[in-house]
Design a protein around this motif. Structure first.
Motif, PDB file in Angstrom:
ATOM      1  N   SER A 123      92.516  72.366  67.772  1.00  0.00           N
ATOM      2  CA  SER A 123      93.525  71.617  67.308  1.00  0.00           C
ATOM      3  C   SER A 123      92.522  70.142  67.169  1.00  0.00           C
ATOM      4  CB  SER A 123      94.404  70.958  68.673  1.00  0.00           C
ATOM      5  OG  SER A 123      93.726  70.642  69.897  1.00  0.00           O
ATOM      6  N   LYS A 124      91.269  70.199  67.687  1.00  0.00           N
ATOM      7  CA  LYS A 124      90.227  68.921  67.334  1.00  0.00           C
ATOM      8  C   LYS A 124      89.528  68.975  66.198  1.00  0.00           C
ATOM      9  CE  LYS A 124      87.814  67.377  70.711  1.00  0.00           C
ATOM     10  NZ  LYS A 124      86.865  67.402  72.086  1.00  0.00           N
ATOM     11  N   TYR A 125      89.169  70.485  65.675  1.00  0.00           N
ATOM     12  CA  TYR A 125      88.169  70.667  64.568  1.00  0.00           C
ATOM     13  C   TYR A 125      88.538  71.464  63.584  1.00  0.00           C
ATOM     14  CZ  TYR A 125      84.954  69.284  68.623  1.00  0.00           C
ATOM     15  OH  TYR A 125      84.382  68.505  69.570  1.00  0.00           O
ATOM     16  N   THR A 126      89.437  72.712  63.878  1.00  0.00           N
ATOM     17  CA  THR A 126      89.434  73.783  63.200  1.00  0.00           C
ATOM     18  C   THR A 126      90.588  74.137  62.456  1.00  0.00           C
ATOM     19  OG1 THR A 126      87.340  74.755  64.560  1.00  0.00           O
ATOM     20  CG2 THR A 126      88.479  76.220  63.099  1.00  0.00           C
ATOM     21  N   THR A 127      90.471  74.656  61.140  1.00  0.00           N
ATOM     22  CA  THR A 127      91.641  75.628  60.438  1.00  0.00           C
ATOM     23  C   THR A 127      91.238  76.825  60.537  1.00  0.00           C
ATOM     24  OG1 THR A 127      93.136  75.245  58.718  1.00  0.00           O
ATOM     25  CG2 THR A 127      90.737  74.914  58.208  1.00  0.00           C
ATOM     26  N   ILE A 128      92.123  77.659  60.528  1.00  0.00           N
ATOM     27  CA  ILE A 128      91.937  79.266  60.427  1.00  0.00           C
ATOM     28  C   ILE A 128      92.589  79.737  59.027  1.00  0.00           C
ATOM     29  CG2 ILE A 128      92.336  81.330  61.217  1.00  0.00           C
ATOM     30  CD1 ILE A 128      92.433  79.974  64.050  1.00  0.00           C
ATOM     31  N   ILE A 129      91.872  80.320  58.238  1.00  0.00           N
ATOM     32  CA  ILE A 129      92.369  81.249  57.021  1.00  0.00           C
ATOM     33  C   ILE A 129      92.509  82.480  57.415  1.00  0.00           C
ATOM     34  CG2 ILE A 129      92.309  81.493  54.824  1.00  0.00           C
ATOM     35  CD1 ILE A 129      90.830  79.001  54.579  1.00  0.00           C
ATOM     36  N   ARG A 130      93.887  83.131  57.590  1.00  0.00           N
ATOM     37  CA  ARG A 130      94.107  84.429  57.874  1.00  0.00           C
ATOM     38  C   ARG A 130      94.727  85.463  56.873  1.00  0.00           C
ATOM     39  NH1 ARG A 130      97.612  83.187  63.395  1.00  0.00           N
ATOM     40  NH2 ARG A 130      95.908  83.173  64.973  1.00  0.00           N
ATOM     41  N   SER A 131      94.145  84.788  55.391  1.00  0.00           N
ATOM     42  CA  SER A 131      94.752  85.702  54.471  1.00  0.00           C
ATOM     43  C   SER A 131      93.860  85.794  53.214  1.00  0.00           C
ATOM     44  CB  SER A 131      96.071  84.800  53.883  1.00  0.00           C
ATOM     45  OG  SER A 131      95.694  83.325  53.625  1.00  0.00           O
ATOM     46  N   LEU A 132      92.437  86.108  53.588  1.00  0.00           N
ATOM     47  CA  LEU A 132      91.740  86.352  52.638  1.00  0.00           C
ATOM     48  C   LEU A 132      91.838  87.989  52.063  1.00  0.00           C
ATOM     49  CD1 LEU A 132      88.509  84.771  54.010  1.00  0.00           C
ATOM     50  CD2 LEU A 132      89.470  84.158  51.714  1.00  0.00           C
ATOM     51  N   LEU A 141      79.954  88.139  46.353  1.00  0.00           N
ATOM     52  CA  LEU A 141      81.215  87.607  45.943  1.00  0.00           C
ATOM     53  C   LEU A 141      81.578  86.327  46.946  1.00  0.00           C
ATOM     54  CD1 LEU A 141      83.942  87.487  44.305  1.00  0.00           C
ATOM     55  CD2 LEU A 141      84.958  89.136  46.395  1.00  0.00           C
ATOM     56  N   MET A 142      81.116  86.469  48.258  1.00  0.00           N
ATOM     57  CA  MET A 142      81.356  85.592  49.194  1.00  0.00           C
ATOM     58  C   MET A 142      80.125  84.563  49.056  1.00  0.00           C
ATOM     59  SD  MET A 142      84.328  86.385  49.758  1.00  0.00           S
ATOM     60  CE  MET A 142      84.691  85.109  50.705  1.00  0.00           C
ATOM     61  N   HIS A 143      79.296  84.632  48.374  1.00  0.00           N
ATOM     62  CA  HIS A 143      77.976  83.559  48.338  1.00  0.00           C
ATOM     63  C   HIS A 143      78.402  82.919  46.872  1.00  0.00           C
ATOM     64  CE1 HIS A 143      75.753  85.488  51.546  1.00  0.00           C
ATOM     65  NE2 HIS A 143      75.062  84.341  51.511  1.00  0.00           N
ATOM     66  N   LEU A 144      78.858  83.712  45.814  1.00  0.00           N
ATOM     67  CA  LEU A 144      78.962  83.106  44.442  1.00  0.00           C
ATOM     68  C   LEU A 144      80.309  82.548  44.260  1.00  0.00           C
ATOM     69  CD1 LEU A 144      77.063  85.300  42.307  1.00  0.00           C
ATOM     70  CD2 LEU A 144      76.143  83.321  43.388  1.00  0.00           C
ATOM     71  N   GLY A 145      81.463  82.971  44.964  1.00  0.00           N
ATOM     72  CA  GLY A 145      82.755  82.541  44.897  1.00  0.00           C
ATOM     73  C   GLY A 145      83.124  83.162  43.384  1.00  0.00           C
ATOM     74  N   ARG A 146      82.674  84.076  42.925  1.00  0.00           N
ATOM     75  CA  ARG A 146      83.089  84.670  41.615  1.00  0.00           C
ATOM     76  C   ARG A 146      82.455  85.964  41.368  1.00  0.00           C
ATOM     77  NH1 ARG A 146      81.147  79.581  38.838  1.00  0.00           N
ATOM     78  NH2 ARG A 146      83.024  80.096  37.198  1.00  0.00           N
ATOM     79  N   ARG A 147      82.726  86.518  40.432  1.00  0.00           N
ATOM     80  CA  ARG A 147      81.979  87.884  40.109  1.00  0.00           C
ATOM     81  C   ARG A 147      81.006  87.758  39.309  1.00  0.00           C
ATOM     82  NH1 ARG A 147      84.904  91.598  42.693  1.00  0.00           N
ATOM     83  NH2 ARG A 147      87.026  91.618  42.883  1.00  0.00           N
ATOM     84  N   GLY A 201      91.712  84.473  47.396  1.00  0.00           N
ATOM     85  CA  GLY A 201      90.208  85.132  47.396  1.00  0.00           C
ATOM     86  C   GLY A 201      89.253  84.295  47.518  1.00  0.00           C
ATOM     87  N   ALA A 202      88.116  84.853  47.055  1.00  0.00           N
ATOM     88  CA  ALA A 202      86.835  84.061  47.000  1.00  0.00           C
ATOM     89  C   ALA A 202      86.948  82.645  46.437  1.00  0.00           C
ATOM     90  CB  ALA A 202      85.551  84.847  46.730  1.00  0.00           C
ATOM     91  N   ALA A 203      87.514  82.660  45.285  1.00  0.00           N
ATOM     92  CA  ALA A 203      87.706  81.516  44.271  1.00  0.00           C
ATOM     93  C   ALA A 203      88.388  80.403  44.857  1.00  0.00           C
ATOM     94  CB  ALA A 203      87.918  81.687  42.895  1.00  0.00           C
ATOM     95  N   GLU A 204      89.237  80.603  45.336  1.00  0.00           N
ATOM     96  CA  GLU A 204      90.261  79.716  46.320  1.00  0.00           C
ATOM     97  C   GLU A 204      89.505  79.118  47.446  1.00  0.00           C
ATOM     98  OE1 GLU A 204      91.315  82.701  45.338  1.00  0.00           O
ATOM     99  OE2 GLU A 204      92.655  82.105  43.557  1.00  0.00           O
ATOM    100  N   LEU A 205      89.039  80.342  48.186  1.00  0.00           N
ATOM    101  CA  LEU A 205      88.353  79.425  49.125  1.00  0.00           C
ATOM    102  C   LEU A 205      86.968  78.521  49.011  1.00  0.00           C
ATOM    103  CD1 LEU A 205      87.623  79.679  52.409  1.00  0.00           C
ATOM    104  CD2 LEU A 205      86.152  81.511  51.814  1.00  0.00           C
TER     105      LEU A 205
END
Lengths: 428, 330
Positions: free
Chosen positions: A100-109, A122-128, A386-390
């Motif tokens: 509750s102090k710091y963090t948001t969780i994304i559970r839908s990748l 993909l997870m370094h470039l955010g795209r193909r 996906g990666a782009a949205e993240l």
């Protein structure tokens, strides 16, 4: 390469205003906040990002998206957190009290790619990848966007000390040029060859640098070359980088602080990361390998998540107590998650269909949870991204307009693929 | 002499992972601790064996100890449950028997005591009849030398019931006097601690199995050797044998088969023993202590988590990932 977003370029903006601090001091005179581009530039000043890269693929089920009581759930329990109704794995008791102090969780990748090499890219470039363009990775983009032209510290520091998976740990500045390449540390916590040789005096070293500068300027006169400019920029920063050696030395930290991070390599590297961002380094990546738990998934996660929980919570506390967290985004990310089904080695395999990440600190709505997987964690039932949205969300969190374009010659290269939307729900 | 032939006589599939096993003396009736938190009761001698189940645990029932009509079960929920095996009735439940996951149980040869080991790194000895805590055995470090949580995987009684041995993640074996709870010996099998500071910066394995020989002279401890590829537990199955009273290592067995050795069953003459376990498949190996070699290495239709030999040592009962079976030895 150039960049353009509307009629203002970042470099042009900084040049026109002499320095970021001067701009900030005279905002009303420039009326910058009515100009969305300038407002964005101001918002990102002083922003930093630390990426905790869980190489090999950490299990969402043993971290941020437990499924207690389901056949896919494994043996760990879920525990309550400081956010009512939100539970995480019992392996993360310290983060549970800090959500509750710091963090948001994304559970839908849902990132489609469950191959180490391709998924890590993909997870370094955010795209193909694209055959005709060499894209910069997240660190290079953030170094470019958040770094200062006159910075005396590195813009992008990357630790990857293990050997497993290091080849998939993308580190490329792409079309941004060598200026934004990572200082890539593989042998320990201190960059090798940074220290001046003892037999060279400081005066000698300075004079040699001036001579090199003079010769290179003569060579460059009348020539136009992006790579030459990039090369000279890197040299110009050598003395500053050498002076930054002490930032990597955690013996300068009080023992009480070192104890909080713990004596593991990952803990020590995260403490170095805090020292680096405190000194103005805009992007630090700490790769913690190797999470590829095909065999004995639960033993592996008992070791590694316990360490992650301790180190991550120590890092967030430390950043918060120093007033750095409001300007520092901490991203916890892997190339993918792990299968809900438990294999015959009591392991979990590669899984990219419904997995988790977390964002903490700067620009993030603490205590929020975005998206959901189904009851057994087999697919995303709500908020698929996906990666782009993240990546768009990360950029937005630190004040970068993810819709902006770079240019290679006349060709516009969007920072994220056209049409990409950031996840507004997790940003404050 | 070690058996030369090993033949799967009967097996039964299930969607569950069976992690622990106890057998009723002179029968084919087995109790199985499963990943779904249930204890299953099955008679493999029946024409159509059926899995009957008892609930009561959270996930992963990892230890079973059978003394006469009393079955004690333990699991990752840190709980011990006493049951009467005739009617399935719960006699007693100890909710916080340990502070962390219970890894295994062992029953003393006279059936009066059972021992539980857990990741709180304590072995607790219980009176089966009353449920009274008799001893707390503390001698294993809570952290590995690399500052990660250690795990106390396994426990075994000596055949005369005078000693018990416990073994942990870093390959340390402690031998305790059962009557007093005092430690009488420490053995080191560091080859079972697969800490990898270069490739992965973590470990897999540990001392998963321990057993005394029937003559009480030898202790064997098992796990896995150096792991090359984590994908399939790609390391040699590893067993170390000790003349425990002298603190002397007798031999290291590096099997041809890959994977963890998770459980042992000794032949009655103390000269041979069986180790079971696996990687993504299963292994059953026969070890000859005198010849100091693995005499037989068979694949099993499942990664095996537990086994027991019958009284005449011509049948091996084993359970594991999604399956339970009986092998004939000759």
């Amino acid at each position: 390469m150039s960049e353009n977003s509307g009629s203002w370029s970042r470099r042009g903006f900084l040049g026109a205003s002499a320095a970021g601090a001067a701009v900030a001091a005279d905002m009303t005179g420039l009326n910058v906040l009515q100009n969305p581009v300038l407002a964005s530039e101001l918002k990102q000043q002083g922003k930093r990002v630390i990426l905790l890269w869980l190489a090999g693929g950490a299990s969402q089920l043993e971290t941020f998206d437990p499924k207690p009581g389901r056949s896919t759930g494994g043996p760990f329990r879920a525990i309550k957190t400081s956010v009512p109704g939100v539970e995480i794995s019992e392996l993360m008791p310290k983060m549970a009290t800090r959500l509750s102090k710091y963090t948001t969780i994304i559970r839908s990748l849902d990132t489609k790619n469950a191959d180490h090499g391709g998924a890590a890219r993909l997870m370094h470039l955010g795209r193909r990848d694209e055959p005709t363009v060499k894209y910069p990775d997240l660190g290079a983009v953030l170094a470019r966007e958040l770094g200062r032209v006159d910075s005396q510290v590195p813009d992008y520091v990357s630790f990857y000390t293990a050997t497993e998976g290091r080849g998939s740990a993308v580190s490329q500045s792409g079309f941004l040029g060598a200026r934004y390449n990572a200082m890539f540390l593989t042998e320990g916590n201190v960059p090798p060859n940074l220290r001046k040789l003892d037999e060279i005096s400081d005066l000698d070293h300075q004079q040699r640098g001036e001579l090199r500068d003079l010769l290179s300027k003569r060579f460059a006169a009348g020539r136009q070359s992006a790579s030459l400019g990039s090369h000279n920029e890197s040299y110009a920063r050598v003395r500053g980088l050498m002076a930054s050696e002490q930032l990597f030395d955690i013996s300068k930290e009080p023992q009480s602080i070192r104890d909080k991070y713990g004596p593991t390599l990952f803990g020590e590297q995260c403490l170095v990361a805090r020292r680096l961002v405190e000194a103005g380094v805009p992007f630090v990546k700490i790769s913690r390998a190797w999470w590829d738990s095909h065999g004995q998934n639960f033993e592996t996660h008992l070791e590694l998540v316990t360490e992650l929980d301790n180190v991550m919570s120590a890092l967030l506390d430390d950043l918060s107590e120093r007033g750095l967290l409001e300007n520092t985004l901490v991203v916890t990310l892997s190339e993918f998650g792990r299968t809900p089904s438990i294999n015959s080695s009591l392991g979990r395999d590669h899984f990219a269909s419904a997995w988790s990440s977390s964002l903490s600190g700067c620009g993030v709505k603490a205590g929020s949870v975005y998206g959901a997987s189904d009851d057994d964690g087999r697919e995303v039932k709500d908020g698929k991204i996906g990666a782009a949205e993240l990546f768009a969300t990360i950029y937005r969190a630190v004040g970068i307009d993810h819709r902006k374009d770079y240019h290679i010659g006349a060709r516009p290269i969007p920072l994220t693929d056209p049409g990409t939307k950031h996840v507004a729900e997790v940003l404050s | 002499m070690p058996p030369e032939k090993l033949k799967l006589a009967k097996d039964m599939g299930s969607k569950e992972v069976f992690l622990s096993l106890a057998r009723v003396k002179d029968s084919s009736r087995l109790f199985l601790g499963a990943s779904d938190g249930k204890v299953y009761d099955i008679d493999l001698a029946a024409e159509k064996p059926e899995f009957k189940s008892w609930e009561g645990h959270g996930p992963y029932v990892t230890g079973l100890a059978l003394a006469g009509e009393t079955l004690v079960s333990g699991g990752y929920d840190c709980k011990l449950i006493w049951r009467n095996i005739t009617n399935g009735g719960v006699i007693r439940t100890v909710d916080n028997a340990h502070a962390r996951w219970i890894r295994k149980l062992a029953v003393s040869p006279d059936g009066n005591q059972c021992a539980s080991v857990a990741d709180d790194m304590v072995c607790r000895v219980w009176e089966v009849e009353s449920g009274k805590l008799v001893h707390e055995l503390k001698g294993h470090e809570t952290l590995t030398p690399n500052n990660f949580p250690s795990m106390l995987y396994t426990v075994a009684y000596s055949p005369n019931g005078q000693h018990l041995a416990t073994a942990d993640r870093v390959g340390q074996v402690c031998v305790w006097e059962a009557s007093t709870g005092s430690k009488v010996q420490t053995l080191q099998a560091p080859g079972l601690y697969t800490w990898d500071p270069k490739q992965r910066i973590h470990s897999i394995g540990g001392a998963r199995s321990v057993a005394f020989s029937p003559n009480g002279e030898t202790i064997v401890v098992g796990g896995i050797g150096h792991i090359g590829n984590i994908d399939h537990l790609d390391g040699p199955s590893r067993v170390e044998a000790f003349a425990w009273q002298k603190g002397e290592k007798l031999h290291e067995f590096l099997g041809d088969a890959k994977g963890l050795v998770e459980f042992f069953a000794f032949g009655p003459d103390s000269k041979w023993f069986i180790g079971v376990g696996g990687d993504n498949g299963g292994l059953i190996q026969i070890y000859d202590l005198e010849a100091k070699k693995v005499t037989k290495s068979e694949k099993s239709p499942m990664h095996v988590h537990a086994c027991v030999l019958n009284e005449t040592a011509d049948k091996l009962f084993a359970c594991g990932h999604g399956r339970v079976g009986v092998w004939e030895l000759s």
